[in-house]
Design an enzyme around this catalytic site. Structure first.
Site, PDB file in Angstrom:
ATOM      1  N   HIS A   1      -2.514  -3.183   1.398  1.00 21.45           N
ATOM      2  CA  HIS A   1      -3.422  -3.087   2.539  1.00 21.45           C
ATOM      3  C   HIS A   1      -4.781  -2.646   2.011  1.00 21.45           C
ATOM      4  CE1 HIS A   1      -5.058  -1.346   6.281  1.00 21.45           C
ATOM      5  NE2 HIS A   1      -4.134  -2.022   6.944  1.00 21.45           N
TER       6      HIS A   1
ATOM      7  N   ASP B   1       2.188   4.276  -0.279  1.00 19.71           N
ATOM      8  CA  ASP B   1       1.748   3.958   1.075  1.00 19.71           C
ATOM      9  C   ASP B   1       3.006   3.631   1.874  1.00 19.71           C
ATOM     10  OD1 ASP B   1       0.962   2.797   3.437  1.00 19.71           O
ATOM     11  OD2 ASP B   1      -0.418   1.356   2.545  1.00 19.71           O
TER      12      ASP B   1
ATOM     13  N   GLN C   1       4.461   1.591   6.614  1.00 16.75           N
ATOM     14  CA  GLN C   1       5.386   0.631   7.214  1.00 16.75           C
ATOM     15  C   GLN C   1       6.853   0.985   6.971  1.00 16.75           C
ATOM     16  OE1 GLN C   1       4.281  -1.488   9.249  1.00 16.75           O
ATOM     17  NE2 GLN C   1       2.119  -1.568   8.718  1.00 16.75           N
TER      18      GLN C   1
ATOM     19  N   LYS D   1       2.583   4.337  14.099  1.00 20.66           N
ATOM     20  CA  LYS D   1       3.501   3.239  13.775  1.00 20.66           C
ATOM     21  C   LYS D   1       4.957   3.641  13.969  1.00 20.66           C
ATOM     22  CE  LYS D   1       0.290   1.160  10.453  1.00 20.66           C
ATOM     23  NZ  LYS D   1      -0.163  -0.024  11.191  1.00 20.66           N
TER      24      LYS D   1
ATOM     25  N   CYS E   1      -5.676  -7.018   7.273  1.00 21.52           N
ATOM     26  CA  CYS E   1      -6.209  -6.054   6.289  1.00 21.52           C
ATOM     27  C   CYS E   1      -5.552  -6.241   4.915  1.00 21.52           C
ATOM     28  CB  CYS E   1      -6.049  -4.617   6.769  1.00 21.52           C
ATOM     29  SG  CYS E   1      -7.024  -4.242   8.221  1.00 21.52           S
TER      30      CYS E   1
END
Length: 408
Positions: free
Chosen positions: A124, A201, A204, A227, A366
């Protein structure tokens, strides 16, 4: 255990609404942001109605209640990812700010010209741009683990890159476009063997899978509340305590200080050292409520449900002539289906689906370099969560057939 989808969907008020075209909402954009259960909405409302006050320094009843709620949420989040201590949970605005905190604090204190940072081609922008900025400022080197045609990381190239003694390996746990779930524990183990620090990261992955920071041995890990059924405007940076202790503060101001004189200051202890100013108190309360809600459903149950929905969605989408799917098979991915439809721009696909109340995302998500890798400007993306149903997948498929008919 299969999820009680009827009950779960009743927990989310927005799923009961109709869109502006007078049709029921089919929400397939949870990768961008998840919907919020009533428990989260009510927790934040209750804070504002009954306990609204600034935290930490007040001794009156409201301040003590607010502080207990704010810090209680931190404890819940720490347990949710199995952090050894709540001191390792730093509140930020979102995953982006968490990554920037590392780039500004840890990296600027530890990286110099010529030092190598390894990223991946599926990152991202939030895990690309801060390192581009540091490269321009410091002259660090960036290199990238390639993505294969099947949407997986090429770990042989990664191992070759590690021979160059990188200082940091920063990578996404799960791609927001391909859905690829990367082998984080192996990536981290190999990085540590080469002497590198790791940043994950997990924007997700934490909402969809059971993530254990101690089992992964992650040095830093970032994710966002919005999220995972929580509010916008708050996220988390997890870090190993010894690394966080050595890092200089990111922002200066109230609450991150222990002592201030006209000509000097002493920074506060963890985690407050990185939390300057009045924080997002109501959002932290909502974050804690979201963790409670996900725990009540069970992360293993959520992951199993999403896998079943994703497998079904990929099968149905593959039936449609002209649809091209991106990313690995359902075995290696989370609840994401990014696709193109021959002869139709992804924005047109999304706009026409919206007329039937079907909310999908269209664009580069993104992740422009990843789309360039596959030679396309954009994709349409349907994404799924604990409240998604096979009926909604069927409506998506019927909607795409409608798009095909409109465009001949």
């Amino acid at each position: 255990m299969s999820l009680n989808l009827n009950q779960i969907r009743k927990d989310f008020p927005i799923l009961q609404r109709e869109t502006s075209t007078g049709v029921p909402l089919v929400y397939l954009d949870s990768t961008a942001t998840s919907q919020k259960p009533l428990a989260v909405i009510e927790a934040m409302d209750n804070y504002y109605r009954r306990s609204n006050a600034n935290i930490h320094r007040g001794v009156h009843t409201l301040a003590e209640e607010a502080t207990a709620m704010y810090e209680g949420a931190r404890e819940k989040i720490a347990k949710f990812i199995n952090a050894a201590s709540a001191r390792q949970i730093i509140y930020t605005r979102n995953t982006t700010e968490s990554i920037n905190l590392i780039a500004y604090s840890w990296a600027r204190a530890n990286l110099k010209s010529g030092d190598l940072v390894i990223l991946t081609e599926m990152e991202h922008h939030s895990n690309l741009v801060p390192w581009h900025m540091l490269q321009a400022e410091r002259g660090i080197e960036l290199d990238f683990i390639p993505v294969t045609e099947s949407g997986l990381l090429d770990l042989d190239v990664y191992k070759a890159l590690l021979s160059r003694s990188p200082k940091l390996v920063s990578f996404t746990h799960m791609s927001n476009v391909l859905g690829t779930i990367n082998p984080a524990a192996e990536i981290i183990r190999l990085a540590h063997a080469s002497g590198a620090i790791t940043l994950v990261d997990a924007a997700q992955s934490v909402p969809h899978l059971k993530v254990d920071v101690q089992a992964l041995d992650a040095d830093f890990l970032a994710f966002s509340a919005h999220k995972m059924c929580g509010p916008t405007g708050i996220g988390v940076l997890y870090g190993k305590a010894d690394l966080l202790e050595k890092m200089p503060p990111f922002l200066g101001g109230g609450d991150m200080i222990k002592e201030v004189k006209l000509r000097s200051f002493k920074a506060n202890t963890l985690p407050h050292k990185f939390e300057a100013g009045t924080p997002a108190i109501a959002e932290a309360v909502g974050f804690g409520a979201a963790v409670d809600y996900l725990n009540s459903i069970g992360m293993d149950n959520i992951a199993a449900h999403e896998h079943e929905i994703t497998e079904y969605a990929l099968e149905r989408l593959e039936e449609i002539p002209g649809v091209k799917l991106f990313g690995p098979t359902a075995q290696h991915k989370g609840g994401v289906a990014a696709f193109t439809l021959a002869g139709v721009h992804p924005h047109d696909v999304a706009q026409i689906l919206d007329r039937d109340g079907i909310a999908v995302r269209a664009g580069h998500h993104c992740a422009q370099p990843l789309h360039e890798k596959f030679g396309i400007p954009a994709t349409s993306r349907a994404s799924f969560y604990l409240y998604s149903t096979k009926d909604e997948v069927d409506m998506l498929v019927n909607g795409i057939y409608k798009v095909k008919k409109m465009f001949g």
